[in-house]
Design an enzyme around this catalytic site. Sequence first.
Site, short mmCIF file in Angstrom:
data_model
loop_
_atom_site.label_atom_id
_atom_site.label_comp_id
_atom_site.label_asym_id
_atom_site.label_seq_id
_atom_site.Cartn_x
_atom_site.Cartn_y
_atom_site.Cartn_z
N PRO A 72 -12.02 37.93 -6.07
CA PRO A 72 -11.76 39.25 -5.23
C PRO A 72 -12.30 40.62 -6.26
CG PRO A 72 -9.89 37.96 -5.58
CD PRO A 72 -10.92 37.75 -6.48
N LYS A 73 -12.89 41.60 -5.32
CA LYS A 73 -13.29 42.64 -5.81
C LYS A 73 -12.17 43.82 -5.74
CE LYS A 73 -17.02 46.20 -5.90
NZ LYS A 73 -16.07 47.31 -6.09
N TRP A 74 -11.85 44.33 -6.94
CA TRP A 74 -10.65 45.30 -7.08
C TRP A 74 -10.89 46.59 -6.92
CZ3 TRP A 74 -5.85 43.06 -6.95
CH2 TRP A 74 -5.74 41.80 -7.19
#
Length: 358
Positions: free
Chosen positions: A30-32
């Site tokens: 996931p891209k935080w």
Amino acid sequence: MHLPVQPTVAPMLAKRVDDIPSGDTWIFEPKWDGFRTIVFRDGDDLMLQSRDQKPLDRYFPELFEPLKAQLPSRCVLDGEIVIAASKGLDFDALQLRIHPAASRIKMLSQEIPASIVFFDLLALDDQDMTGEPFERRRTELESLLKKAKAPIHMTPATRDVATARDWFQRFEGAGLDGVMAKSLDGIYAPNKRTMLKVKHERDCDCVVAGFRWHKDAENEAIGSLLLGLYDTSGALQHVGVCASFTQKKRRELVDFLAPYRRDALKNHPWRSWAEAEGDNQRMPGGQSRWSQGKDLSWEPLRPELVVEVAYEHMQGTRFRHMAQFRRWRTDKPPEDCTYEQLEVVAPHELASIFATGR
């Protein structure tokens, strides 16, 4: 500090692609949406470095004891500082932490404490890991953080494309803004765009209610358009800017916008903002601690133009990032540009995402 990877280090970056890549040579995460942070630890010495290689130490005092308690005594890790609210990441709350007053930082660190999510390992003990393939760095990181407790987390990861596509849809409701793809054999390349990122993009029709001159060509080229949407009370709210223009287009816009500048302030919905210096409201031309002395003065336009823009996601009532120009909508009346057109993403509990990472 005497580490195999010494501060400061420019973080490895990512280039944007339109879709999640297929094949079995990728690890997906996931891209935080937080503050990129590289953590250096050498015994009792601990340093938090921002993406632009500046110290973050004073802004997140609540992370120091957990990091010293849970990280190896000598290591360098790459991650993201976030603030997790009940339904998702709260970037507005995170921004409040960059404050000059130590007393306010201390108060906020207690009221809205931050977390840190790690996703890469640059050094361990006397070993420089940056030249090792990511697959090995990830395995080593999992071993180091397998017993980590909040506020220390490790990002979830998968090699399954179907799972990555599912994350892309579901995790947005928790405030994450896309998916990262990292090559299994990729080394850690500081300041190089060797990773891939896939981010959400949507369309929205906005009212153009003002503009800013280009910083190097005042009165000759347009820098950005100020965008607005009508809320349920009929008030035009400033939602962000659009600035993706070629130099030729910036100069053409000067003539195109000229008719809409005449008497623009007379009945302008943002007139009070234009006239009130030091107004505490979040206004289009307001100075803040984020502007770093930049000239954010703006010119009003009669709110009669409608533009279609591409945006990634909303942060509260505003675009999280700069919107991209698509086309003019001469067929649409400004009063139809409301928040109702925006896609509402169902919230997703962050707890389930954090748990997946262990």
